[in-house]
Design an enzyme around this catalytic site. Structure first.
Site, PDB file in Angstrom:
ATOM      1  N   HIS A 306      62.680 -17.298 -41.727  1.00 43.85           N
ATOM      2  CA  HIS A 306      63.001 -16.627 -40.468  1.00 43.85           C
ATOM      3  C   HIS A 306      63.914 -17.571 -39.684  1.00 43.85           C
ATOM      4  O   HIS A 306      63.516 -18.680 -39.352  1.00 43.85           O
ATOM      5  CB  HIS A 306      61.696 -16.358 -39.700  1.00 43.85           C
ATOM      6  N   HIS A 349      55.264 -21.339 -32.081  1.00 38.73           N
ATOM      7  CA  HIS A 349      56.391 -22.059 -31.527  1.00 38.73           C
ATOM      8  C   HIS A 349      56.052 -22.721 -30.198  1.00 38.73           C
ATOM      9  O   HIS A 349      55.289 -22.189 -29.408  1.00 38.73           O
ATOM     10  CB  HIS A 349      57.505 -21.013 -31.295  1.00 38.73           C
ATOM     11  N   GLU A 355      61.499 -19.212 -21.942  1.00 41.55           N
ATOM     12  CA  GLU A 355      61.905 -17.906 -22.454  1.00 41.55           C
ATOM     13  C   GLU A 355      61.368 -16.772 -21.582  1.00 41.55           C
ATOM     14  O   GLU A 355      60.156 -16.569 -21.489  1.00 41.55           O
ATOM     15  CB  GLU A 355      61.391 -17.735 -23.892  1.00 41.55           C
ATOM     16  N   TYR A 364      58.609  -4.442 -29.962  1.00 47.14           N
ATOM     17  CA  TYR A 364      59.003  -5.795 -30.379  1.00 47.14           C
ATOM     18  C   TYR A 364      58.057  -6.253 -31.482  1.00 47.14           C
ATOM     19  O   TYR A 364      56.832  -6.137 -31.353  1.00 47.14           O
ATOM     20  CB  TYR A 364      58.947  -6.725 -29.175  1.00 47.14           C
ATOM     21  N   HIS A 379      57.392 -17.234 -21.514  1.00 48.81           N
ATOM     22  CA  HIS A 379      56.854 -18.348 -22.284  1.00 48.81           C
ATOM     23  C   HIS A 379      57.620 -19.587 -21.845  1.00 48.81           C
ATOM     24  O   HIS A 379      58.761 -19.787 -22.219  1.00 48.81           O
ATOM     25  CB  HIS A 379      56.963 -18.059 -23.785  1.00 48.81           C
ATOM     26  N   HIS A 385      53.480 -20.265 -28.103  1.00 48.38           N
ATOM     27  CA  HIS A 385      53.541 -18.805 -28.203  1.00 48.38           C
ATOM     28  C   HIS A 385      53.796 -18.414 -29.650  1.00 48.38           C
ATOM     29  O   HIS A 385      54.154 -19.245 -30.482  1.00 48.38           O
ATOM     30  CB  HIS A 385      54.598 -18.225 -27.271  1.00 48.38           C
TER      31      HIS A 385
HETATM   32 FE   LIG Z   1      60.064 -19.059 -28.639  1.00 48.18          FE
END
Ligand SMILES: [Fe+2]
Length: 451
Positions: A306, A349, A355, A364, A379, A385
């Site tokens: 990813h 992450h 963000e 989403y 975030h 997150h």
């Molecule tokens: Fe992120």
């Protein structure tokens, strides 16, 4: 767009709609030139002794004069009255729920935060009344950071005009269409599109249908530009030709009017006797524009893994530190997922960047539930997150056939600065109090006896 269509004297502006689609110039950051009357643009010089049609010449600079060519932005406007003539005595007026960095109104919890869609109230709200600041970051006076807002609009501005001296404005409509009548011409946008109004450009914001809701990023820093493509090459992501800047259009209208200016985090207003949208011709590379996000050509992994979400950057506001954006505007739109032996949603992450996310339509993939169109998530810097338990379980057990994400458009305003939550956002009825614990529902799967 014909001159006659816009040169109105009290007539309905609805007549402009028919020709608006033909009223754009294609390209990003070009040296555009456009005139609403033949010969209104001086040839071969910017400031002749007398301008055609008795117009005034005025330069609008979006950068210092001495900025390098790649970031130097200015336009020459040929207008009925210079901006100094639109200038009355300004009084400070109520800025409502619009906040400007630095603003530390509340101590927000050290946790991911999320909001349901902010409800559109049943009251008359123009663009200026309808801004609801969710977060602020950086310091507008230092030309660094951003404000992340939701706008709720239930009425058009009428004989009211506005410019923002604190930042450039990136509008992301989520519900309802908007028309921006600007000094440079007319921009119309619908959900799926964005509009960017540079710092200092006067506008009148109108509805063309029902009430409107969307997101607005107020960029205090360097103007949004296209990200470098690096090894991707000359094509894909956002292509220059899909950015549209309006052709010149003007109003020669004498009527009691109000000019609002956001300056230094405050809102100021003065009464004037005419429309300031009186630019008959202009040329330069500092101008508003629109872009259809559905024309974005995403690039991603075609075998495994990813990629970092930076691969989906539409526009970036660079800072002085290379690769460390003041703001990245990133979208998550329709695309094929084909990676083999891969956990396909975003990974877990923590990030030095912060963000702010919104959802224009659809679902989403990292948050199948609870993040509705019109909703917001935050975030913040160095807070963890990632996918919720439904997304994790689903993606860990999915049959990895090629799969198309369709009918979805999420986005992110990502900034290098921590985001401060406004008192309004912290106290909003739409704030999801339970969201911060979503990660605790993830199970322990570890078994040292089974690989
Ligand atoms: Fe992120």
């Amino acid at each position: 767009m014909s001159v006659q269509a816009l040169k109105r004297s009290g007539g309905s502006i609805a007549e402009t709609v028919l020709e608006a689609n033909a009223g754009y110039l294609s390209g990003f950051g070009n040296g555009f030139e456009t005139e609403a009357l033949p010969g209104a643009l001086p040839i071969g010089r910017n400031s002749p002794q007398k301008c055609p049609y008795g117009l005034y010449a005025e330069q609008l600079s979006g950068s210092p004069f001495t900025a390098p060519r790649t970031t130097n932005e200015r336009s020459w406007l040929y207008r009925i009255r210079p901006t100094v003539n639109h200038w009355g005595e300004f009084e400070k007026v109520d800025i409502g729920l619009w906040r400007t960095a630095p603003a530390s109104e509340v101590e927000a919890p050290l946790a991911p935060m999320r909001w349901d869609p902010i409800a559109i109230p049943n009251e008359a709200l123009s663009l200026l009344d309808g801004i609801r600041t969710i977060t602020t970051a950086g310091d507008a006076g230092s030309q660094a950071g951003m404000g992340a807002h939701v706008y709720l609009i239930t009425r058009s501005m009428q004989d009211e005009y506005f410019y923002n001296a604190d930042g450039e404005m990136l509008f992301v409509p989520q519900q309802g269409n908007l028309r921006f009548c600007t000094e440079f011409g007319v921009i119309e946008v619908e959900p799926g599109e964005i509009a960017v109004i540079p710092r200092g450009v006067k506008i009148r914001a109108e509805l063309t249908g029902g009430p409107a809701r969307g997101y607005m990023c107020e960029n205090y820093g360097g103007a949004f530009t296209l990200p470098e493509r690096g090894p991707i090459g000359a094509n894909c992501l956002a292509n220059q030709r899909d950015f549209l800047t309006p052709v010149a259009a003007y109003e020669d209208k004498d009527a009691p009017s109000r000019l609002y200016v956001k300056w230094g985090g405050s809102l100021w207003a003065t009464n004037i006797g005419h429309s300031p949208l009186d630019v008959v011709a202009w040329h330069g590379n500092y101008a508003p524009y629109k872009y259809d996000l559905r024309r974005y050509s995403p690039v991603g992994p075609i075998l495994f893994d990813h990629a970092d979400p930076s691969i989906f950057t539409v526009l970036t506001s660079p800072s002085e530190t290379p690769g460390t954006a003041n703001i990245d505007f990133v979208i998550f739109s329709d695309r094929w997922l084909v990676a083999e032996n891969t956990f396909r949603p975003p990974w877990y992450h923590m990030n030095v960047m912060s963000e702010f996310m919104g959802l224009v339509y659809g679902q989403y993939d990292a948050k199948p539930h609870g993040f509705a169109p019109g909703g917001i998530s935050l975030h913040n810097t160095m807070l963890p997150h990632g996918p919720d338990v439904d997304a994790f379980e689903g993606a860990s057990n999915a049959d990895l056939k090629p799969h198309k994400l369709e009918g979805t458009l999420a986005f992110m305003f990502e900034t290098r600065f921590p985001q401060r939550v406004s008192a309004y956002a912290a106290g909003a009825a739409e704030f999801q109090k339970g969201y911060s614990a979503y990660g605790q529902r993830l199970k322990k799967n570890f078994n040292p006896r089974q690989r």
